[in-house]
Design a protein around this motif. Structure first.
Motif, PDB file in Angstrom:
ATOM      1  N   ASN A  98       0.830  -1.203   0.000  1.00 14.95           N
ATOM      2  CA  ASN A  98       0.000   0.000   0.000  1.00 14.95           C
ATOM      3  C   ASN A  98       0.865   1.254   0.000  1.00 14.95           C
ATOM      4  N   SER A  99       0.591   2.154  -0.934  1.00 10.66           N
ATOM      5  CA  SER A  99       1.318   3.421  -0.998  1.00 10.66           C
ATOM      6  C   SER A  99       0.508   4.415  -1.822  1.00 10.66           C
ATOM      7  N   SER A 100       0.615   5.672  -1.443  1.00  8.93           N
ATOM      8  CA  SER A 100      -0.087   6.732  -2.191  1.00  8.93           C
ATOM      9  C   SER A 100       0.785   7.292  -3.301  1.00  8.93           C
ATOM     10  N   GLU A 101       1.941   6.671  -3.557  1.00  9.03           N
ATOM     11  CA  GLU A 101       2.853   7.120  -4.608  1.00  9.03           C
ATOM     12  C   GLU A 101       3.053   6.026  -5.645  1.00  9.03           C
ATOM     13  N   ILE A 102       3.242   6.430  -6.894  1.00  8.83           N
ATOM     14  CA  ILE A 102       3.582   5.479  -7.949  1.00  8.83           C
ATOM     15  C   ILE A 102       5.030   5.052  -7.746  1.00  8.83           C
ATOM     16  N   ASN A 103       5.224   3.779  -7.439  1.00  8.77           N
ATOM     17  CA  ASN A 103       6.581   3.327  -7.154  1.00  8.77           C
ATOM     18  C   ASN A 103       6.707   1.826  -7.406  1.00  8.77           C
ATOM     19  N   ALA A 104       7.919   1.419  -7.731  1.00  2.89           N
ATOM     20  CA  ALA A 104       8.254   0.006  -7.911  1.00  2.89           C
ATOM     21  C   ALA A 104       9.744  -0.151  -7.690  1.00  2.89           C
ATOM     22  N   PHE A 105      10.154  -1.282  -7.162  1.00  4.35           N
ATOM     23  CA  PHE A 105      11.583  -1.520  -6.981  1.00  4.35           C
ATOM     24  C   PHE A 105      11.853  -3.018  -6.885  1.00  4.35           C
ATOM     25  N   LEU A 118       5.529  -3.692  -6.165  1.00  7.39           N
ATOM     26  CA  LEU A 118       4.755  -2.682  -6.875  1.00  7.39           C
ATOM     27  C   LEU A 118       3.780  -2.029  -5.899  1.00  7.39           C
ATOM     28  N   SER A 119       3.675  -0.712  -5.973  1.00  3.75           N
ATOM     29  CA  SER A 119       2.753  -0.002  -5.082  1.00  3.75           C
ATOM     30  C   SER A 119       1.317  -0.092  -5.603  1.00  3.75           C
ATOM     31  N   THR A 120       0.358   0.019  -4.692  1.00  4.28           N
ATOM     32  CA  THR A 120      -1.050  -0.014  -5.088  1.00  4.28           C
ATOM     33  C   THR A 120      -1.399   1.175  -5.972  1.00  4.28           C
ATOM     34  N   LYS A 121      -0.763   2.324  -5.714  1.00  4.72           N
ATOM     35  CA  LYS A 121      -1.022   3.507  -6.552  1.00  4.72           C
ATOM     36  C   LYS A 121      -0.586   3.239  -7.992  1.00  4.72           C
ATOM     37  N   LEU A 122       0.541   2.587  -8.158  1.00  2.00           N
ATOM     38  CA  LEU A 122       1.013   2.252  -9.508  1.00  2.00           C
ATOM     39  C   LEU A 122       0.031   1.322 -10.198  1.00  2.00           C
ATOM     40  N   LEU A 123      -0.405   0.284  -9.493  1.00  2.00           N
ATOM     41  CA  LEU A 123      -1.306  -0.704 -10.092  1.00  2.00           C
ATOM     42  C   LEU A 123      -2.656  -0.103 -10.445  1.00  2.00           C
ATOM     43  N   ASN A 124      -3.087   0.884  -9.672  1.00  2.00           N
ATOM     44  CA  ASN A 124      -4.387   1.515  -9.917  1.00  2.00           C
ATOM     45  C   ASN A 124      -4.315   2.641 -10.956  1.00  2.00           C
ATOM     46  N   SER A 125      -3.099   3.149 -11.209  1.00  4.54           N
ATOM     47  CA  SER A 125      -2.948   4.304 -12.096  1.00  4.54           C
ATOM     48  C   SER A 125      -2.528   3.936 -13.509  1.00  4.54           C
ATOM     49  N   MET A 126      -1.885   2.787 -13.648  1.00  7.24           N
ATOM     50  CA  MET A 126      -1.309   2.433 -14.946  1.00  7.24           C
ATOM     51  C   MET A 126      -2.097   1.359 -15.667  1.00  7.24           C
ATOM     52  N   LYS A 127      -2.014   1.418 -16.994  1.00  9.33           N
ATOM     53  CA  LYS A 127      -2.635   0.401 -17.837  1.00  9.33           C
ATOM     54  C   LYS A 127      -1.816  -0.884 -17.759  1.00  9.33           C
ATOM     55  N   TYR A 128      -2.388  -1.977 -18.222  1.00 12.78           N
ATOM     56  CA  TYR A 128      -1.709  -3.270 -18.162  1.00 12.78           C
ATOM     57  C   TYR A 128      -0.372  -3.256 -18.908  1.00 12.78           C
TER      58      TYR A 128
END
Length: 289
Positions: A98-105, A118-128
């Motif tokens: 869980n994170s409010s920022e687009i992030n992955a590492f 992968l952050s939840t913000k990234l998964l919710n903001s980006m297309k497949y």
């Protein structure tokens, strides 16, 4: 194993080279101290690398995805397996946090023992297709051995910092007091000088480590483009730029600055990632392939 062997040989070379310099200029440092510095830098780097997965999972409180519970998790598992096969590495563990920022590492001790978070913000903001490119970017970090190289580079820098701060501190102390016997007994002044020197050389070492950190991002972008296509990775970068601009507008300056810094700023030497504009330009011009 090759990287660790090179790390040991490099550190040993530094130790013997600096020892030779000390002998030539007449500064005496106990051999036990030199061996201790080497072991401290080497073991410290390895311990941090070995514990990186465990520490990361505890810190972000991430959820390990082994069996997918929904369509998106099933997509993530399939993508990471496919890309691991393409790059010929063992499939990394997939983690969502869980994170409010687009992030992955990515982190882990080697190519065959790693995680991708992968952050939840990234998964919710980006297309497949964008998520696919992000995973490919992290897969490239793993296949390039970036995590272990980064850790070993830090270990080498630690060795150099310890030695140089000790040498320079002795020279400065003797110069200030102009009496070898007096300088030997003045432990408090030596401590202050040594502390300042360690901060100074540590700062320089950080610049070198961060330079490598920024460099590896270009290669990971290029690696992602090779795996999933340039357009998908460019789409990710454009979305990240949009998010960065939103952070600035919403005064989330600290998180943005720590990653990308500001253009034409001295502090840009200490950021972990190059500017998104530079990454877009490099990818468009087919650099770092």
């Amino acid at each position: 194993m090759v990287r660790i062997t090179l790390f040991i040989l490099t550190n040993l070379s530094i130790v013997f080279f600096l020892k030779l310099i000390l002998i030539i200029i007449g500064i005496k440092i106990n051999s036990i101290y030199m061996v201790t510095v080497f072991l401290f830098s080497f073991i410290g780097a390895l311990i941090s690398l070995i514990m990186s997965k465990w520490i990361t999972l505890k810190y972000i409180n991430g959820k390990i995805i082994k069996i997918p519970n929904n369509e998106k998790e099933n997509f993530l598992i399939n993508v990471i397996k496919k890309q691991a096969n393409i790059t010929k590495i063992k499939t990394p563990t997939m983690v969502i946090y869980n994170s409010s920022e687009i992030n992955a590492f990515a982190t882990g001790i080697n190519r065959n023992s790693s995680i991708i978070a992968l952050s939840t913000k990234l998964l919710n903001s980006m297309k497949y297709e964008e998520i696919e490119a992000v995973i490919a970017h992290e897969i490239s970090h793993i296949s390039n051995g970036d995590m272990i190289t980064m850790t070993l580079l830090q270990g080498i820098m630690n060795t150099i910092v310890f030695f140089l701060s000790n040498i320079v501190s002795q020279i400065l102390l003797a110069t200030i007091l102009q009496n070898k016997e007096e300088s030997k007994n003045n432990k408090y002044l030596y401590f202050v000088i040594s502390f300042i020197m360690e901060l100074t050389f540590g700062l320089i070492a950080s610049i070198i480590v961060m330079w490598f950190s920024r460099k590896r991002e270009f290669y990971a972008d290029a690696g992602s483009a090779k795996i999933v296509g340039k357009n998908k990775m460019l789409s990710v970068l454009y979305k990240m730029k949009e998010e960065q601009n939103n952070n600035i507008i919403n005064n989330k300056l600290i998180s943005t600055f720590l990653i990308y810094g500001k253009s034409k700023s001295f502090f840009n030497l200490f950021v972990t990632h190059p500017s998104i504009d530079k990454r877009i330009k490099a990818l468009k011009n087919n650099l770092y392939y």
